[in-house]
Design a protein around this motif. Sequence first.
Motif, PDB file in Angstrom:
ATOM      1  N   LEU A 182      16.998  -8.434  14.166  1.00  5.07           N
ATOM      2  CA  LEU A 182      15.753  -7.733  13.867  1.00  5.07           C
ATOM      3  C   LEU A 182      15.929  -6.643  12.815  1.00  5.07           C
ATOM      4  O   LEU A 182      15.128  -6.533  11.877  1.00  5.07           O
ATOM      5  N   MET A 183      16.950  -5.823  12.979  1.00  7.17           N
ATOM      6  CA  MET A 183      17.083  -4.653  12.101  1.00  7.17           C
ATOM      7  C   MET A 183      17.241  -5.024  10.622  1.00  7.17           C
ATOM      8  O   MET A 183      16.555  -4.444   9.758  1.00  7.17           O
ATOM      9  N   PRO A 184      18.103  -5.984  10.258  1.00  4.62           N
ATOM     10  CA  PRO A 184      18.191  -6.324   8.832  1.00  4.62           C
ATOM     11  C   PRO A 184      16.885  -6.870   8.259  1.00  4.62           C
ATOM     12  O   PRO A 184      16.548  -6.580   7.105  1.00  4.62           O
ATOM     13  N   LEU A 185      16.149  -7.638   9.064  1.00  8.36           N
ATOM     14  CA  LEU A 185      14.921  -8.236   8.545  1.00  8.36           C
ATOM     15  C   LEU A 185      13.814  -7.204   8.395  1.00  8.36           C
ATOM     16  O   LEU A 185      13.123  -7.156   7.371  1.00  8.36           O
ATOM     17  N   TYR A 186      13.623  -6.367   9.400  1.00  7.01           N
ATOM     18  CA  TYR A 186      12.615  -5.310   9.266  1.00  7.01           C
ATOM     19  C   TYR A 186      13.016  -4.318   8.173  1.00  7.01           C
ATOM     20  O   TYR A 186      12.169  -3.804   7.437  1.00  7.01           O
ATOM     21  N   THR A 187      14.307  -4.038   8.050  1.00  7.59           N
ATOM     22  CA  THR A 187      14.780  -3.123   7.010  1.00  7.59           C
ATOM     23  C   THR A 187      14.483  -3.673   5.625  1.00  7.59           C
ATOM     24  O   THR A 187      14.036  -2.948   4.723  1.00  7.59           O
ATOM     25  N   GLU A 188      14.712  -4.968   5.433  1.00  2.73           N
ATOM     26  CA  GLU A 188      14.448  -5.590   4.132  1.00  2.73           C
ATOM     27  C   GLU A 188      12.959  -5.557   3.819  1.00  2.73           C
ATOM     28  O   GLU A 188      12.559  -5.283   2.683  1.00  2.73           O
ATOM     29  N   MET A 189      12.119  -5.822   4.816  1.00  2.36           N
ATOM     30  CA  MET A 189      10.675  -5.781   4.582  1.00  2.36           C
ATOM     31  C   MET A 189      10.212  -4.371   4.232  1.00  2.36           C
ATOM     32  O   MET A 189       9.320  -4.174   3.410  1.00  2.36           O
ATOM     33  N   ALA A 190      10.829  -3.365   4.874  1.00  6.05           N
ATOM     34  CA  ALA A 190      10.386  -1.977   4.693  1.00  6.05           C
ATOM     35  C   ALA A 190      10.736  -1.405   3.332  1.00  6.05           C
ATOM     36  O   ALA A 190      10.337  -0.281   3.002  1.00  6.05           O
ATOM     37  N   LYS A 191      11.451  -2.159   2.498  1.00 11.35           N
ATOM     38  CA  LYS A 191      11.845  -1.658   1.178  1.00 11.35           C
ATOM     39  C   LYS A 191      10.698  -1.642   0.180  1.00 11.35           C
ATOM     40  O   LYS A 191      10.803  -1.005  -0.872  1.00 11.35           O
ATOM     41  N   SER A 192       9.609  -2.342   0.467  1.00 11.15           N
ATOM     42  CA  SER A 192       8.452  -2.340  -0.438  1.00 11.15           C
ATOM     43  C   SER A 192       7.205  -1.979   0.357  1.00 11.15           C
ATOM     44  O   SER A 192       7.167  -2.122   1.585  1.00 11.15           O
ATOM     45  N   VAL A 193       6.175  -1.513  -0.354  1.00 12.84           N
ATOM     46  CA  VAL A 193       4.931  -1.118   0.309  1.00 12.84           C
ATOM     47  C   VAL A 193       4.296  -2.313   1.011  1.00 12.84           C
ATOM     48  O   VAL A 193       3.913  -2.243   2.186  1.00 12.84           O
ATOM     49  N   ASP A 194       4.155  -3.441   0.278  1.00 13.27           N
ATOM     50  CA  ASP A 194       3.555  -4.637   0.879  1.00 13.27           C
ATOM     51  C   ASP A 194       4.408  -5.163   2.027  1.00 13.27           C
ATOM     52  O   ASP A 194       3.888  -5.607   3.051  1.00 13.27           O
ATOM     53  N   GLY A 195       5.723  -5.111   1.825  1.00 11.32           N
ATOM     54  CA  GLY A 195       6.620  -5.611   2.863  1.00 11.32           C
ATOM     55  C   GLY A 195       6.535  -4.783   4.130  1.00 11.32           C
ATOM     56  O   GLY A 195       6.539  -5.330   5.239  1.00 11.32           O
ATOM     57  N   LYS A 196       6.437  -3.462   3.976  1.00 12.40           N
ATOM     58  CA  LYS A 196       6.357  -2.611   5.164  1.00 12.40           C
ATOM     59  C   LYS A 196       5.057  -2.852   5.909  1.00 12.40           C
ATOM     60  O   LYS A 196       5.018  -2.862   7.144  1.00 12.40           O
ATOM     61  N   GLU A 197       3.976  -3.050   5.157  1.00 12.05           N
ATOM     62  CA  GLU A 197       2.701  -3.366   5.808  1.00 12.05           C
ATOM     63  C   GLU A 197       2.806  -4.672   6.592  1.00 12.05           C
ATOM     64  O   GLU A 197       2.313  -4.773   7.727  1.00 12.05           O
ATOM     65  N   ARG A 198       3.470  -5.675   6.008  1.00 12.83           N
ATOM     66  CA  ARG A 198       3.672  -6.945   6.715  1.00 12.83           C
ATOM     67  C   ARG A 198       4.539  -6.732   7.951  1.00 12.83           C
ATOM     68  O   ARG A 198       4.275  -7.290   9.021  1.00 12.83           O
ATOM     69  N   ALA A 199       5.582  -5.919   7.809  1.00 13.11           N
ATOM     70  CA  ALA A 199       6.468  -5.644   8.936  1.00 13.11           C
ATOM     71  C   ALA A 199       5.707  -5.000  10.086  1.00 13.11           C
ATOM     72  O   ALA A 199       5.889  -5.368  11.260  1.00 13.11           O
ATOM     73  N   ILE A 200       4.855  -4.030   9.779  1.00 15.47           N
ATOM     74  CA  ILE A 200       4.095  -3.348  10.830  1.00 15.47           C
ATOM     75  C   ILE A 200       3.129  -4.305  11.511  1.00 15.47           C
ATOM     76  O   ILE A 200       2.969  -4.282  12.749  1.00 15.47           O
ATOM     77  N   ASN A 201       2.497  -5.168  10.742  1.00 17.33           N
ATOM     78  CA  ASN A 201       1.562  -6.139  11.333  1.00 17.33           C
ATOM     79  C   ASN A 201       2.286  -7.110  12.273  1.00 17.33           C
ATOM     80  O   ASN A 201       1.769  -7.468  13.333  1.00 17.33           O
ATOM     81  N   ILE A 202       3.482  -7.530  11.872  1.00 20.55           N
ATOM     82  CA  ILE A 202       4.274  -8.411  12.749  1.00 20.55           C
ATOM     83  C   ILE A 202       4.740  -7.647  13.976  1.00 20.55           C
ATOM     84  O   ILE A 202       4.695  -8.146  15.114  1.00 20.55           O
ATOM     85  N   TYR A 203       5.168  -6.403  13.759  1.00 20.42           N
ATOM     86  CA  TYR A 203       5.723  -5.596  14.854  1.00 20.42           C
ATOM     87  C   TYR A 203       4.687  -5.333  15.941  1.00 20.42           C
ATOM     88  O   TYR A 203       5.022  -5.264  17.134  1.00 20.42           O
ATOM     89  N   LYS A 204       3.421  -5.181  15.535  1.00 17.88           N
ATOM     90  CA  LYS A 204       2.361  -4.990  16.527  1.00 17.88           C
ATOM     91  C   LYS A 204       2.337  -6.145  17.524  1.00 17.88           C
ATOM     92  O   LYS A 204       2.130  -5.940  18.721  1.00 17.88           O
ATOM     93  N   LYS A 205       2.561  -7.349  17.033  1.00 14.58           N
ATOM     94  CA  LYS A 205       2.547  -8.528  17.908  1.00 14.58           C
ATOM     95  C   LYS A 205       3.861  -8.677  18.669  1.00 14.58           C
ATOM     96  O   LYS A 205       3.879  -9.116  19.822  1.00 14.58           O
ATOM     97  N   ALA A 206       4.951  -8.317  18.006  1.00 10.62           N
ATOM     98  CA  ALA A 206       6.282  -8.598  18.565  1.00 10.62           C
ATOM     99  C   ALA A 206       6.772  -7.524  19.518  1.00 10.62           C
ATOM    100  O   ALA A 206       7.552  -7.817  20.439  1.00 10.62           O
ATOM    101  N   ARG A 207       6.357  -6.280  19.326  1.00  9.60           N
ATOM    102  CA  ARG A 207       6.939  -5.158  20.064  1.00  9.60           C
ATOM    103  C   ARG A 207       6.913  -5.333  21.580  1.00  9.60           C
ATOM    104  O   ARG A 207       7.893  -4.983  22.267  1.00  9.60           O
ATOM    105  N   PRO A 208       5.837  -5.874  22.185  1.00 12.19           N
ATOM    106  CA  PRO A 208       5.849  -6.055  23.640  1.00 12.19           C
ATOM    107  C   PRO A 208       6.954  -6.992  24.130  1.00 12.19           C
ATOM    108  O   PRO A 208       7.307  -6.955  25.315  1.00 12.19           O
ATOM    109  N   ASN A 209       7.497  -7.808  23.243  1.00 12.72           N
ATOM    110  CA  ASN A 209       8.554  -8.739  23.634  1.00 12.72           C
ATOM    111  C   ASN A 209       9.949  -8.146  23.500  1.00 12.72           C
ATOM    112  O   ASN A 209      10.931  -8.797  23.859  1.00 12.72           O
ATOM    113  N   TYR A 210      10.055  -6.923  22.962  1.00 12.44           N
ATOM    114  CA  TYR A 210      11.361  -6.332  22.691  1.00 12.44           C
ATOM    115  C   TYR A 210      11.770  -5.355  23.796  1.00 12.44           C
ATOM    116  O   TYR A 210      10.929  -4.696  24.406  1.00 12.44           O
TER     117      TYR A 210
END
Length: 638
Positions: free
Chosen positions: A593-621
């Motif tokens: 998880l950490m390398p993939l979310y970290t890579e997404m967070a390097k750009s504005v669009d990527g971080k927005e995508r990461a947050i949208n995915i995380y909203k769905k995924a976080r209850p499973n972590y």
Amino acid sequence: MNKINLVIGMALILFWVGCHQNKNEENSNQEVKMEDIIINDIHTYAKPEEAVVTHLDWEAEIDFEKKKIIGKAALTIKKADDAKYLILDTKGLYIEKVTLDASPDQVTFSLGDQDQWKGAPLTINIKPNTAVVNVYYVTGESAEALQWLDPSQTSGGEQPFLFTQSQAILARSWVPIQDSPGIRFTYTANVKVPAGLIALMSAQNPQEKSEDGLYTFTMTQPIPAYLLALSVGDLTFQPISDRTGVYAEPALIDKAVYEFGELEEMVQAAESLYGPYRWDRYDLLVLPPSFPFGGMENPRLTFATPTILAGDRSLTSLVAHELAHSWSGNLVTNGTWNDFWINEGFTVYFEHRIMEKLYGKDYSEMLASLAMQGLEEEVSRMITEGNGIDTKLKLNLEGRSPDDGVTTIAYDKGYFFLRQIEETVGRDVFDSFLQKYFADNAFKVMTTERFITYLNENLIRKNDLDPIDETCRQWIYEEGLPQEKPTPVSGRFDSVSQVLDHWVKNGNLEITEGGSAETAKWSTHEWLHFLRNLPKDMTADQMKSLDDNFHFAESGNAEILAAWFEHVIRHQYEANYARLEDFLIHTGRRKFLMPLYTEMAKSVDGKERAINIYKKARPNYHFVSTNSIDALLNWEES
């Protein structure tokens, strides 16, 4: 670095095990002397020089509806004659009452201020003749060690699931205990769970479900609190040998039994290297995908991620790693979390030796080569980010979470340090030293400074070898990697390098649909070497060529998926975005998880995508994963 101050003088603890255990001959002499206790562990409130826990009798009811554990911890203690208090670690526990010995009368206790990482000290008034302290309590809603899963989050889809993750200092969130790796105790447990479920612990376990949901456990070998473990779910068991077997949800049991079919051979290989297995049984439990680690070395019952069920036994080096912990970590334990490399560096070294013994030198060198690649990248990143101090083996985690030390440094820098010693003194000499090390220090704690002393006395001077003080200093106390370090060489990576060279020079792989005959022979490790060494910048056409030929995104191998998805994110390869999201939602292993979310967070669009995915995924972590990702994404609950 500050030296570890050891308690000396008073013979506070004659032995850990206690007369109320049924011990076998092998474990009856596990005497721990006073000098083996570490008292300046910065991550515990305990004062073992005054009163220390030696045995736990635990009674618990597991309430899935309210998602809490109702428990009673009866703590047998050894104490100084003038001790007035027993201090325990807690975090988020509701303490109902405390009694002493067999008396029903309640005694005075207090909960101190809550620290972000350490929780709150539970200080209990004791009497001169107190032998047992009884704490009645209920776990809190946010107990960080516990993950309660709804049926929909399991393979079966019909029953709920619970598992714990106590390492490093999360045991205190489900049991009031002295939560330090330097304090060992034995335990028994009586656990009530809903009918139709089975309870398992890091202890002697049942192999069939109980009709009434009552389970009894015994752990006769003394363990630190971080090795306390509990799991409850719809599980079944299949043996692999007389002393090994696998627990898993019914839908996964056949796949798991095949994947771990060489378990007994691994145990035998480990014993042939460094002495007998001291924990009676070695079983594996395959947990749901939300488990945050690859594995957790709970004695007698390793917890394992389903992401290693690749179908071809290609990822079982993780099992070798957790098995190796039965010697390095469980048997000889880091005294504090500043000495974490003592657990993990030795374990990675042992893991590679097991894999070499089973599959040959060339195979183990593939693992070592990948380890060095990852280590060099991690060291470079940490230094660039101004965190070079954490590239030392000896850590300084004052005022920080012990999880900050869970990096490649402890594992792989620790491994290569030990390998450097082996290559310096010779393997036969080093093997003899390690056999003695595990025997002499069984069921004891080890600090960095104590190891250096032991190394000099039992390896260097005993064999009349040249001093290696400078080697130790560079590896342990300096940032980065020494210039002189081992260089793993794997012939099996030669063909991979040739394909990569062709790519760099010609811009294509010259492969046919479905891959060449050469790549068809590659193992997971060869594919990882290939993926990790692809150019940092690739065109959309090149990404599509790789995708069309090798279908990485459709792989059932989580290691390959995670390595490929880093390229997908970096090169904005939208064709695989849906598969990436599915992977992140259904995989809870922090390593991925950490390398993939970290890579997404390097750009504005990527971080927005990461947050949208995380909203769905976080209850499973699990908390272990969310704690890291929350900080990365500056997450705040809505």
